[in-house]
Design a protein around this motif. Sequence first.
Motif, short mmCIF file in Angstrom:
data_model
loop_
_atom_site.label_atom_id
_atom_site.label_comp_id
_atom_site.label_asym_id
_atom_site.label_seq_id
_atom_site.Cartn_x
_atom_site.Cartn_y
_atom_site.Cartn_z
N LYS A 12 0.66 -1.55 0.29
CA LYS A 12 0.50 -0.09 -0.02
C LYS A 12 1.17 1.54 0.46
O LYS A 12 1.41 1.02 0.68
CB LYS A 12 -0.84 -0.32 1.34
CG LYS A 12 -1.56 1.40 0.88
CD LYS A 12 -3.25 1.19 2.40
CE LYS A 12 -3.89 1.86 1.94
NZ LYS A 12 -4.68 2.01 3.64
N ALA A 13 0.62 1.82 -1.01
CA ALA A 13 1.74 3.33 -1.17
C ALA A 13 0.76 4.39 -0.39
O ALA A 13 1.75 5.41 0.36
CB ALA A 13 2.19 3.91 -2.76
N VAL A 14 -0.32 4.98 -1.35
CA VAL A 14 -1.09 5.40 -0.70
C VAL A 14 -2.41 5.35 -0.48
O VAL A 14 -2.39 3.84 -0.74
CB VAL A 14 -1.50 6.75 -1.20
CG1 VAL A 14 0.35 7.32 -1.85
CG2 VAL A 14 -1.91 6.10 -2.98
N ASP A 15 -3.02 5.93 0.61
CA ASP A 15 -4.74 5.50 0.94
C ASP A 15 -5.44 5.42 -0.43
O ASP A 15 -5.31 6.01 -2.08
CB ASP A 15 -5.38 6.17 1.77
CG ASP A 15 -5.37 7.69 1.98
OD1 ASP A 15 -5.31 7.78 0.50
OD2 ASP A 15 -5.56 8.25 2.51
N SER A 16 -6.74 5.15 -0.57
CA SER A 16 -7.47 5.40 -1.80
C SER A 16 -8.23 7.29 -2.87
O SER A 16 -8.96 7.32 -3.30
CB SER A 16 -9.06 4.76 -1.61
OG SER A 16 -9.70 5.39 -0.78
N GLU A 17 -7.78 8.00 -1.72
CA GLU A 17 -7.79 9.31 -2.34
C GLU A 17 -7.63 9.70 -3.77
O GLU A 17 -6.62 8.63 -4.06
CB GLU A 17 -7.23 9.68 -1.01
CG GLU A 17 -6.93 11.61 -1.11
CD GLU A 17 -6.31 12.45 -0.79
OE1 GLU A 17 -6.45 13.64 -1.03
OE2 GLU A 17 -5.31 12.33 0.53
N GLN A 77 1.77 3.40 -7.99
CA GLN A 77 -0.09 3.55 -7.01
C GLN A 77 -0.56 5.00 -7.17
O GLN A 77 -1.54 5.24 -7.35
CB GLN A 77 0.48 2.81 -5.74
CG GLN A 77 0.32 1.28 -5.64
CD GLN A 77 -0.84 0.54 -5.60
OE1 GLN A 77 -1.09 0.03 -7.15
NE2 GLN A 77 -1.79 0.94 -5.55
N ALA A 78 0.49 5.65 -6.92
CA ALA A 78 0.16 7.40 -6.46
C ALA A 78 -0.55 7.79 -8.11
O ALA A 78 -1.35 8.44 -7.84
CB ALA A 78 1.15 8.18 -6.65
N ILE A 79 0.40 7.42 -9.52
CA ILE A 79 -0.47 7.45 -10.90
C ILE A 79 -1.70 7.08 -11.21
O ILE A 79 -2.48 8.23 -11.24
CB ILE A 79 0.67 7.04 -11.35
CG1 ILE A 79 1.98 8.05 -11.47
CG2 ILE A 79 0.48 6.75 -12.93
CD1 ILE A 79 2.94 7.27 -12.88
N ALA A 80 -1.48 5.71 -10.30
CA ALA A 80 -3.14 5.22 -11.01
C ALA A 80 -4.51 6.26 -10.09
O ALA A 80 -4.76 5.33 -10.32
CB ALA A 80 -3.66 3.57 -10.26
N GLN A 81 -3.83 6.36 -8.74
CA GLN A 81 -4.25 7.46 -7.76
C GLN A 81 -5.33 8.61 -8.25
O GLN A 81 -5.23 9.09 -8.05
CB GLN A 81 -4.08 7.01 -6.73
CG GLN A 81 -5.13 5.71 -6.29
CD GLN A 81 -3.99 5.54 -4.51
OE1 GLN A 81 -4.00 4.16 -4.17
NE2 GLN A 81 -4.65 6.43 -4.13
N SER A 82 -4.40 9.31 -9.94
CA SER A 82 -3.98 10.42 -10.33
C SER A 82 -5.27 10.75 -11.77
O SER A 82 -5.18 10.31 -11.76
CB SER A 82 -2.54 11.20 -9.58
OG SER A 82 -2.23 10.93 -8.61
#
Length: 329
Positions: A12-17, A77-82
């Motif tokens: 887990k890199a970052v939460d679901s935000e 992960q961060a890219i996928a959530q941006s």
Amino acid sequence: MGRRKPSTAPKKAVDSEVFDVCFVWPYFGRTGGVETWHKALLPRLELSSVIATQRPSGLDVNSIYSRNVQGNYATRQAIAQSKVVVAAAIERIDLFLPKDNRPRVIYVDHGDGSIPYFEKLFHQNRQVADTFICVHEAVAERYRAYHHDVRVIANGIDPMRVAKRRTPTELKYVAWVHRKAPEKRPELAYAIAEQLPDGWQMVMTCDGEDSAKVRHVGVVANPRHLYSVASVFLSTSNSDGFGLSCAEAMLSGVPVVASPIGICADPDLAIQVDVNAPVADWVEAIENAHKHDTAKAKAIVESRFGVDAFVSKWREVICEPNNRSDREQ
């Protein structure tokens, strides 16, 4: 004792935000325009953001971004959530992008066209980048032969790094506000300093041995106090993507002596000296710098590179809708 079994727990890199924008920078630190670009200008965009780096930064990124992560997995992960990715100095940004629901990709080239490596990065990323942002029109024009959306957004200037008033001094100071890098040519600055007339002294923001003509003040976080006392600002660089310190000096009302590169390619902004000129030509330009129209230079720089214009242009490009699906096969 047996070997420990690897954990099967999901990484887990970052939460679901969901972030408005993810900035992917392998590394950034206290190097002039890079620091200002991140620390002083981007927070004004007022967007939720995450910064992904490959190694620790020289800046307090927690005060700049909503989140910060490090490493390849965390970057993916961060890219996928941006919604949008803004990347620079990455050889293969496609290796970090998700296969589905890919965010818009904006790639930034801060070069002035003199470093072949930056053009290599352009060609490595042009198939996946939706938009390229350059700081030089000449670079953008060359890239437009290969990409449908190449734009120019000049770097902005943090008003907190600009001197508000000038302070009279007994000595005439020449400010050299650079890091000690080969392209900044500190050896040329030392040679110029030794030939300055009596009553002149060069102040350099690096370490070294002081002399009658040179005073070193080390790395300076904010050089505006130097602009307030400088009679002349000197740039001996032979390559510069923009020339942040030159622009700051211009906004501070200091005449700038430099080669015609970066922002100093405009003769209205700087007293130009050929990049290969002898030391005597540089000294002569410094002595005559008081004749330069600093008020005109200041007005031009403010209109072109002021922080409001910078923030407005970047907010516009980041907030554009994602039309990638219309172009994908």
